[in-house]
Design an enzyme around this catalytic site. Structure first.
Site, PDB file in Angstrom:
ATOM      1  CB  CYS A  43       0.018 -43.618  -0.891  1.00 23.37           C
ATOM      2  SG  CYS A  43      -1.685 -42.618  -1.005  1.00 23.37           S
TER       3      CYS A  43
ATOM      4  NE  ARG B 215       0.323 -49.733  -6.826  1.00 23.36           N
ATOM      5  CZ  ARG B 215      -0.605 -48.860  -6.553  1.00 23.36           C
ATOM      6  NH1 ARG B 215      -0.979 -49.068  -5.111  1.00 23.36           N
ATOM      7  NH2 ARG B 215      -0.993 -47.970  -7.418  1.00 23.36           N
TER       8      ARG B 215
END
Length: 285
Positions: free
Chosen positions: A240, A181
């Protein structure tokens, strides 16, 4: 006081004269299931069996504000609502708190971070979560005596988007998401893949062993030092996807003896604004 506690240490404290308040924060990142499978229900899991005396706290409803208002998927909760939820769970400033979840540690870390940020002096995470507990479990819901905790925000570092971007240039901003990601190879949740320019990839899954417990403090310290952490105040930040797994990395840093700030809005907030720059690939820039 240490940021984490083992199951055996917790059992001893629960048998003592002043046992800690226990908060059960079972939650999953995605409730999307295969066809025919029910969505994860943390409250139902709690009712079916929890540590004796533990009170369930709903991450989405009580540890985060409403998504979609520009603060990411799990924005900061309203302080009055958070304080009321903590008091209803029996939390007081003069009594130790231990939080746990089903084992991943992310949800428990979110509760740990919020309580620390709002000034609670003694909160720890059960290392490895419920899976490490070999004592009896209790069923049904617990209604504790109300606590007296009043949030006093600002006890630890909180970053907004601008501060996170600045820290990526002047200090160390860690991206706690999976490396794919970060690189932008895949993005299963947010508008676009990639990372904040200058941020360093540091998946929080690498902070724990196969059993879900944190790696030794010295090993964690070595990892973060190799990534660029110096231990200087205010020079390490974490983000995150939505401020949950990032809280787990802040917890890992605390175990390593390194203070860190959390960008709660994280990638879900950053990437929602098309004017913000996005970097892709394995390198920070």
């Amino acid at each position: 006081m240490n940021a984490i506690i083992t199951a055996s240490e917790l059992a001893s404290e629960l048998a003592g004269q002043e046992p800690p308040v226990l908060l059960d924060i079972r939650w999953q990142l995605s409730t999307a299931k295969s066809a025919g499978e029910p969505a994860f229900d943390g409250r139902a899991e709690y009712v079916a069996g929890h540590l004796p005396g533990a009170v369930f706290v709903d991450l989405d409803a009580e540890l985060a504000g409403h998504a979609g208002a520009g603060g990411g998927r799990h924005p900061m909760p309203d302080l009055a609502d958070f304080g009321a939820a903590m008091r209803a769970a029996g939390v007081s400033a003069d009594r130790d708190v231990v939080v746990y979840d089903g084992g991943q540690g992310w949800a428990a870390a979110r509760a740990w971070w919020l309580l620390r940020w709002t000034g609670h002096p003694s909160v720890r995470v059960l290392d490895g979560g419920l899976a490490t507990w070999d004592g009896p479990l209790e069923t049904g819901a617990v209604t504790p005596e109300p606590g007296t905790f009043t949030p006093a925000p600002g006890a630890t570092g909180l970053l907004d988007a601008s501060a996170a971007a600045a820290l990526a240039r002047s200090g160390l901003l860690l991206d706690a998401r999976a490396a794919e990601r970060y690189r932008g190879d895949v993005e299963p949740i947010d508008r676009v893949g990639g990372h904040i320019p200058g941020a360093v990839s540091a998946p929080t899954t690498e902070n724990v062993a196969a059993d879900g417990r944190f790696r030794p403090a010295a090993e964690l310290a070595g990892r973060f030092t190799s990534l660029g952490a110096t231990g200087d105040p205010g020079q390490v930040g974490v983000y995150c996807g939505s401020g949950v797994s990032g809280a787990h990395e802040v917890l890992a840093l605390a175990v390593a003896g390194i203070d860190a700030q959390l960008y709660v809005g994280s990638w879900s907030e950053w990437s929602a604004d098309e004017s913000r720059p996005v970097a892709t690939g394995p390198d920070p820039q």
